[in-house]
Design an enzyme around this catalytic site. Sequence first.
Site, PDB file in Angstrom:
ATOM      1  N   SER A   1       1.095  -1.229  -0.204  1.00 47.60           N
ATOM      2  CA  SER A   1       0.008   0.043   0.064  1.00 47.60           C
ATOM      3  C   SER A   1       1.004   1.093  -0.070  1.00 47.60           C
ATOM      4  CB  SER A   1      -0.868   0.064   1.342  1.00 47.60           C
ATOM      5  OG  SER A   1      -1.391   1.308   1.656  1.00 47.60           O
TER       6      SER A   1
ATOM      7  N   TYR B   1      -2.087  -0.960  10.255  1.00 42.12           N
ATOM      8  CA  TYR B   1      -2.170  -1.284   8.620  1.00 42.12           C
ATOM      9  C   TYR B   1      -0.962  -0.694   7.992  1.00 42.12           C
ATOM     10  CZ  TYR B   1      -4.081  -1.397   3.860  1.00 42.12           C
ATOM     11  OH  TYR B   1      -4.236  -1.414   2.594  1.00 42.12           O
TER      12      TYR B   1
HETATM   13  P1  NDP Z   1     -11.693  -6.126   0.649  1.00 41.68           P
HETATM   14  O1  NDP Z   1     -11.944  -5.754   1.971  1.00 41.68           O
HETATM   15  O2  NDP Z   1     -12.537  -6.132  -0.349  1.00 41.68           O
HETATM   16  O3  NDP Z   1     -10.928  -7.461   0.819  1.00 41.68           O
HETATM   17  C1  NDP Z   1     -10.240  -7.915   1.559  1.00 41.68           C
HETATM   18  C2  NDP Z   1     -10.138  -9.567   1.451  1.00 41.68           C
HETATM   19  O4  NDP Z   1      -9.708 -10.161   2.631  1.00 41.68           O
HETATM   20  C3  NDP Z   1     -11.784 -10.085   1.546  1.00 41.68           C
HETATM   21  O5  NDP Z   1     -11.901 -11.244   0.458  1.00 41.68           O
HETATM   22  C4  NDP Z   1     -11.797 -10.870   3.144  1.00 41.68           C
HETATM   23  O6  NDP Z   1     -12.549 -11.964   3.037  1.00 41.68           O
HETATM   24  C5  NDP Z   1     -10.322 -11.204   3.112  1.00 41.68           C
HETATM   25  N1  NDP Z   1      -9.961 -11.495   4.510  1.00 41.68           N
HETATM   26  C6  NDP Z   1      -9.988 -10.401   5.606  1.00 41.68           C
HETATM   27  N2  NDP Z   1     -10.007 -10.876   6.894  1.00 41.68           N
HETATM   28  C7  NDP Z   1      -9.710 -12.322   6.780  1.00 41.68           C
HETATM   29  C8  NDP Z   1      -9.400 -13.482   7.454  1.00 41.68           C
HETATM   30  N3  NDP Z   1      -9.579 -13.019   8.843  1.00 41.68           N
HETATM   31  N4  NDP Z   1      -9.587 -14.581   7.047  1.00 41.68           N
HETATM   32  C9  NDP Z   1      -9.420 -14.879   5.761  1.00 41.68           C
HETATM   33  N5  NDP Z   1      -9.702 -13.800   4.932  1.00 41.68           N
HETATM   34  C10 NDP Z   1     -10.047 -12.547   5.347  1.00 41.68           C
HETATM   35  O7  NDP Z   1     -10.580  -5.192   0.258  1.00 41.68           O
HETATM   36  P2  NDP Z   1      -9.589  -4.853  -0.794  1.00 41.68           P
HETATM   37  O8  NDP Z   1     -10.049  -5.847  -2.064  1.00 41.68           O
HETATM   38  O9  NDP Z   1      -9.320  -3.484  -0.977  1.00 41.68           O
HETATM   39  O10 NDP Z   1      -8.145  -5.215  -0.246  1.00 41.68           O
HETATM   40  C11 NDP Z   1      -7.285  -6.508  -0.836  1.00 41.68           C
HETATM   41  C12 NDP Z   1      -5.794  -5.961  -0.626  1.00 41.68           C
HETATM   42  O11 NDP Z   1      -5.326  -4.596  -1.455  1.00 41.68           O
HETATM   43  C13 NDP Z   1      -5.694  -5.768   0.791  1.00 41.68           C
HETATM   44  O12 NDP Z   1      -4.322  -6.460   1.121  1.00 41.68           O
HETATM   45  C14 NDP Z   1      -5.498  -4.226   1.041  1.00 41.68           C
HETATM   46  O13 NDP Z   1      -4.740  -3.932   2.345  1.00 41.68           O
HETATM   47  C15 NDP Z   1      -4.948  -3.852  -0.220  1.00 41.68           C
HETATM   48  N6  NDP Z   1      -4.889  -2.458  -0.687  1.00 41.68           N
HETATM   49  C16 NDP Z   1      -6.207  -2.009  -1.157  1.00 41.68           C
HETATM   50  C17 NDP Z   1      -6.380  -0.621  -1.501  1.00 41.68           C
HETATM   51  C18 NDP Z   1      -7.744  -0.174  -1.701  1.00 41.68           C
HETATM   52  O14 NDP Z   1      -7.880   1.206  -2.122  1.00 41.68           O
HETATM   53  N7  NDP Z   1      -8.572  -0.830  -1.984  1.00 41.68           N
HETATM   54  C19 NDP Z   1      -5.311   0.275  -1.583  1.00 41.68           C
HETATM   55  C20 NDP Z   1      -3.937  -0.597  -1.134  1.00 41.68           C
HETATM   56  C21 NDP Z   1      -3.896  -1.718  -0.793  1.00 41.68           C
HETATM   57  P3  NDP Z   1     -14.209 -11.668   3.515  1.00 41.68           P
HETATM   58  O15 NDP Z   1     -14.790 -11.113   2.317  1.00 41.68           O
HETATM   59  O16 NDP Z   1     -14.772 -13.092   3.406  1.00 41.68           O
HETATM   60  O17 NDP Z   1     -14.309 -10.957   4.799  1.00 41.68           O
END
Ligand code: NDP
Length: 252
Positions: A158, A171
């Site tokens: 990020s 984070y």
């Molecule tokens: P989302 O919240 O849409 O996706 C996060 C995913 O992680 C979900 O599928 C969720 O599963 C899964 N997850 C969270 N906690 C757990 C857990 N305890 N066990 C298993 N799975 C888990 O977010 P994003 O798509 O935005 O994020 C994806 C990545 O991109 C992350 O690493 C985030 O830090 C990074 N990122 C995102 C940015 C943005 O602007 N969106 C910018 C920079 C980085 P479930 O849906 O089942 O809870």
Amino acid sequence: MANFDPAGYQPAQNLLEDRVILVTGAGSGLGRAAARSFAARGASVILHGRTLSKLERVYDEIVADQSPEPAIAPLNLLKASAPDYFALRDRIQDDYGRLDGLLHNAGILGTLTPLAQYDVNTWAEVMHVNLTVPFVLTQVLLPLLGNAADASVVFTSSGVGRRGRAYWGAYAVSKFGIEGLSQVLADEAEEAGRLRANAINPGRTRTGMRAAAYPAEDPNSLPAPESLMPTYLYLMGPDSRGVTGETFDCQT
Ligand code: NDP
């Protein structure tokens, strides 16, 4: 920062044919888009996530796309222990015998709070899901990655993992850690030459996590996850062979 122009990249339709790729957090947001995109380019994708119903939806989407049938691997990363990780490894070993790609995408935001008030339990949970789990999963799956001729591990970073920002607490620190983990793995694997590790920064993207961090923002002002896939495809496929220990920004 790596020198790569996502706008000029044209991935081949069969780019990931015969590759087996595990995507964590594949049920929504960037993970869902990556899983569909990898499958559409020929990969057998293992869909990991916390919520079975979301994984089943992505499974249906991939089948409807007429892409190779994916597998579903639900696991709550906050609760998972050694037997769960070994069971996942054994299942991949039995079903495929190797792992060509591993996208560490699952992550949690925690809270946006000054360090002075940051809850210690929340800190530990964020560090666990965002940093310790990618280490553990990589360690457990290394033998399977070693069975692949051209394995790629991609860690999700990020902007706040490169330059700290007020209130982003655990984070931000976890994302600094993920860049370090990626570089250590890349350096250790360089000699063997068959495994590369890189970190990707998607940038601000229209997902649930972004909406939680910026509730007042208009989601339509943000790029959709699907639009960022060229960089993900490049890193997972053979076009990035020999590229390791680098960080990539999906948005320039
Ligand atoms: P989302 O919240 O849409 O996706 C996060 C995913 O992680 C979900 O599928 C969720 O599963 C899964 N997850 C969270 N906690 C757990 C857990 N305890 N066990 C298993 N799975 C888990 O977010 P994003 O798509 O935005 O994020 C994806 C990545 O991109 C992350 O690493 C985030 O830090 C990074 N990122 C995102 C940015 C943005 O602007 N969106 C910018 C920079 C980085 P479930 O849906 O089942 O809870």
